[in-house]
Write a protein that holds these residues in place. Sequence first.
Motif, PDB file in Angstrom:
ATOM      1  N   ILE A 112       0.850  -1.185   0.000  1.00  0.00           N
ATOM      2  CA  ILE A 112       0.000   0.000   0.000  1.00  0.00           C
ATOM      3  C   ILE A 112       0.894   1.246   0.000  1.00  0.00           C
ATOM      4  CG2 ILE A 112      -1.653   1.301   1.423  1.00  0.00           C
ATOM      5  CD1 ILE A 112      -2.523  -1.500   2.566  1.00  0.00           C
ATOM      6  N   ILE A 113       0.601   2.180  -0.903  1.00  0.00           N
ATOM      7  CA  ILE A 113       1.286   3.480  -0.845  1.00  0.00           C
ATOM      8  C   ILE A 113       0.233   4.575  -0.903  1.00  0.00           C
ATOM      9  CG2 ILE A 113       2.999   5.050  -1.823  1.00  0.00           C
ATOM     10  CD1 ILE A 113       4.475   2.741  -3.018  1.00  0.00           C
ATOM     11  N   GLY A 114       0.175   5.352   0.171  1.00  0.00           N
ATOM     12  CA  GLY A 114      -0.738   6.489   0.235  1.00  0.00           C
ATOM     13  C   GLY A 114       0.057   7.774   0.224  1.00  0.00           C
ATOM     14  N   LEU A 115      -0.549   8.805  -0.353  1.00  0.00           N
ATOM     15  CA  LEU A 115       0.131  10.094  -0.484  1.00  0.00           C
ATOM     16  C   LEU A 115      -0.792  11.205   0.007  1.00  0.00           C
ATOM     17  CD1 LEU A 115       2.492  11.815  -1.831  1.00  0.00           C
ATOM     18  CD2 LEU A 115       1.045  11.863  -3.877  1.00  0.00           C
ATOM     19  N   SER A 116      -0.229  12.181   0.715  1.00  0.00           N
ATOM     20  CA  SER A 116      -1.011  13.342   1.135  1.00  0.00           C
ATOM     21  C   SER A 116      -1.069  14.365   0.017  1.00  0.00           C
ATOM     22  CB  SER A 116      -0.370  14.028   2.351  1.00  0.00           C
ATOM     23  OG  SER A 116      -0.479  13.224   3.485  1.00  0.00           O
ATOM     24  N   ALA A 117      -2.264  14.909  -0.221  1.00  0.00           N
ATOM     25  CA  ALA A 117      -2.420  16.040  -1.136  1.00  0.00           C
ATOM     26  C   ALA A 117      -2.818  17.248  -0.297  1.00  0.00           C
ATOM     27  CB  ALA A 117      -3.495  15.738  -2.165  1.00  0.00           C
ATOM     28  N   VAL A 136      -6.635  13.684   1.401  1.00  0.00           N
ATOM     29  CA  VAL A 136      -6.971  15.101   1.287  1.00  0.00           C
ATOM     30  C   VAL A 136      -6.720  15.717   2.660  1.00  0.00           C
ATOM     31  CG1 VAL A 136      -8.922  16.657   0.888  1.00  0.00           C
ATOM     32  CG2 VAL A 136      -8.613  14.642  -0.566  1.00  0.00           C
ATOM     33  N   SER A 137      -5.659  16.553   2.751  1.00  0.00           N
ATOM     34  CA  SER A 137      -5.095  16.874   4.061  1.00  0.00           C
ATOM     35  C   SER A 137      -4.680  18.345   4.194  1.00  0.00           C
ATOM     36  CB  SER A 137      -3.872  15.976   4.265  1.00  0.00           C
ATOM     37  OG  SER A 137      -3.096  16.396   5.351  1.00  0.00           O
ATOM     38  N   PRO A 138      -5.147  19.064   5.223  1.00  0.00           N
ATOM     39  CA  PRO A 138      -6.203  18.645   6.147  1.00  0.00           C
ATOM     40  C   PRO A 138      -7.566  18.995   5.561  1.00  0.00           C
ATOM     41  CG  PRO A 138      -5.367  20.768   6.848  1.00  0.00           C
ATOM     42  CD  PRO A 138      -4.587  20.395   5.619  1.00  0.00           C
ATOM     43  N   LEU A 139      -8.575  18.168   5.860  1.00  0.00           N
ATOM     44  CA  LEU A 139      -9.919  18.523   5.394  1.00  0.00           C
ATOM     45  C   LEU A 139     -10.410  19.745   6.181  1.00  0.00           C
ATOM     46  CD1 LEU A 139     -12.298  17.960   3.545  1.00  0.00           C
ATOM     47  CD2 LEU A 139     -13.268  16.533   5.355  1.00  0.00           C
ATOM     48  N   PHE A 140     -10.274  19.672   7.494  1.00  0.00           N
ATOM     49  CA  PHE A 140     -10.660  20.792   8.358  1.00  0.00           C
ATOM     50  C   PHE A 140      -9.469  21.146   9.241  1.00  0.00           C
ATOM     51  CE2 PHE A 140     -14.764  18.311   7.979  1.00  0.00           C
ATOM     52  CZ  PHE A 140     -15.372  19.181   7.084  1.00  0.00           C
ATOM     53  N   ALA A 141      -9.469  22.366   9.766  1.00  0.00           N
ATOM     54  CA  ALA A 141      -8.410  22.779  10.693  1.00  0.00           C
ATOM     55  C   ALA A 141      -8.458  21.894  11.940  1.00  0.00           C
ATOM     56  CB  ALA A 141      -8.609  24.236  11.083  1.00  0.00           C
ATOM     57  N   THR A 142      -7.296  21.578  12.476  1.00  0.00           N
ATOM     58  CA  THR A 142      -7.240  20.705  13.655  1.00  0.00           C
ATOM     59  C   THR A 142      -6.103  21.116  14.583  1.00  0.00           C
ATOM     60  OG1 THR A 142      -6.831  18.456  14.425  1.00  0.00           O
ATOM     61  CG2 THR A 142      -5.870  19.022  12.304  1.00  0.00           C
ATOM     62  N   PRO A 143      -6.361  21.109  15.897  1.00  0.00           N
ATOM     63  CA  PRO A 143      -5.269  21.395  16.837  1.00  0.00           C
ATOM     64  C   PRO A 143      -4.206  20.299  16.871  1.00  0.00           C
ATOM     65  CG  PRO A 143      -7.396  21.110  18.003  1.00  0.00           C
ATOM     66  CD  PRO A 143      -7.669  20.921  16.545  1.00  0.00           C
ATOM     67  N   THR A 144      -4.539  19.106  16.350  1.00  0.00           N
ATOM     68  CA  THR A 144      -3.564  17.997  16.389  1.00  0.00           C
ATOM     69  C   THR A 144      -2.367  18.277  15.486  1.00  0.00           C
ATOM     70  OG1 THR A 144      -5.429  16.502  16.736  1.00  0.00           O
ATOM     71  CG2 THR A 144      -3.343  15.492  16.140  1.00  0.00           C
ATOM     72  N   LYS A 145      -2.595  19.007  14.385  1.00  0.00           N
ATOM     73  CA  LYS A 145      -1.483  19.346  13.474  1.00  0.00           C
ATOM     74  C   LYS A 145      -1.756  20.752  12.938  1.00  0.00           C
ATOM     75  CE  LYS A 145       1.026  17.180   9.538  1.00  0.00           C
ATOM     76  NZ  LYS A 145       1.795  18.286   9.123  1.00  0.00           N
ATOM     77  N   THR A 146      -0.903  21.679  13.316  1.00  0.00           N
ATOM     78  CA  THR A 146      -1.178  23.077  12.960  1.00  0.00           C
ATOM     79  C   THR A 146      -0.277  23.591  11.831  1.00  0.00           C
ATOM     80  OG1 THR A 146       0.240  23.686  14.799  1.00  0.00           O
ATOM     81  CG2 THR A 146      -2.136  23.721  15.206  1.00  0.00           C
ATOM     82  N   ASP A 147       0.807  22.874  11.541  1.00  0.00           N
ATOM     83  CA  ASP A 147       1.701  23.323  10.457  1.00  0.00           C
ATOM     84  C   ASP A 147       1.216  22.778   9.114  1.00  0.00           C
ATOM     85  OD1 ASP A 147       2.280  20.673  11.146  1.00  0.00           O
ATOM     86  OD2 ASP A 147       4.373  20.830  10.516  1.00  0.00           O
ATOM     87  N   PRO A 151      -6.959  24.420   5.013  1.00  0.00           N
ATOM     88  CA  PRO A 151      -7.870  23.266   4.938  1.00  0.00           C
ATOM     89  C   PRO A 151      -8.671  23.251   3.630  1.00  0.00           C
ATOM     90  CG  PRO A 151      -8.029  24.332   7.085  1.00  0.00           C
ATOM     91  CD  PRO A 151      -7.165  25.217   6.236  1.00  0.00           C
ATOM     92  N   TRP A 152      -8.925  22.043   3.147  1.00  0.00           N
ATOM     93  CA  TRP A 152      -9.664  21.880   1.890  1.00  0.00           C
ATOM     94  C   TRP A 152     -11.123  22.287   2.037  1.00  0.00           C
ATOM     95  CZ3 TRP A 152      -7.855  20.208  -2.883  1.00  0.00           C
ATOM     96  CH2 TRP A 152      -6.548  19.749  -2.908  1.00  0.00           C
ATOM     97  N   GLU A 153     -11.719  21.962   3.173  1.00  0.00           N
ATOM     98  CA  GLU A 153     -13.163  22.131   3.395  1.00  0.00           C
ATOM     99  C   GLU A 153     -13.937  21.275   2.377  1.00  0.00           C
ATOM    100  OE1 GLU A 153     -14.304  23.817   5.994  1.00  0.00           O
ATOM    101  OE2 GLU A 153     -12.502  24.902   6.604  1.00  0.00           O
TER     102      GLU A 153
END
Length: 220
Positions: A112-117, A136-147, A151-153
């Motif tokens: 399996i190879i997945g890629l972030s867009a 699809v990253s990040p879909l929404f804003a998240t405190p878990t990863k801020t850099d 967001p795509w929305e």
Amino acid sequence: MVATTKMHMNSNLELYLVTDEAACLGRDFYWVVEEAVKGGVTMVQLREKSLSTRAFIERAKRLKAILETYNVPLIINDRLDVALAVDADGVHIGQSDMPFQTAHRLLGEGKIIGLSAEKQDDVLEAEQWNLSYLAVSPLFATPTKTDTEKPWELDGLQWARQQSRHPLVVIGGLHPENVHDAITNGANGVAVVSAICSAPSPREAAQALKSIIQNSILWP
Ligand code: TZP
Ligand code: MG
């Protein structure tokens, strides 16, 4: 020889747990992941940003032994060397990690190879590769990863769905209240950190998410 368009056809992306020990609120890391799997998680990505290589490999080995008993694939974030060392089921790469072609050559077929867009150009560029999925990253804003990029929305997700032939996984800010919208706007799977790792019961959190996902697929 039978031609295949995907490297790994059988990966179930529906409920994809991305691990973060800090999000587990002091509880045992392996317990959290196993509970989540018992609740219905279909894929697990080991994402470690601060472990030594040796500790990363040890953790990956131990996790693989647990996940194998549930027939759930283990994906390693970024680190091809760790994936190869433990014979993981695949890797997840980001835009600044190893290029897809290199990862594919090193891992070989059947993984399996997945890629972030993170932006529109990433989605368009990815059309040339036989990815297992595009995140699809990040879909929404998240405190878990801020850099992150912007967001795509949901409108961005719809755009990606129209452009991409790949299965789409969404990550970032997903929780029970917005998972239905993510699926009906084009996601094939939902990846979460805190909605499971930080839940009072990771098993019940996974069950609840899984049920929403499956109902959304059946009745969009
Ligand atoms: N990549 C993009 S957003 C994210 C990662 C690893 C974190 C998602 O965490 P959460 O808690 O599910 O919003
Ligand atoms: Mg990365």
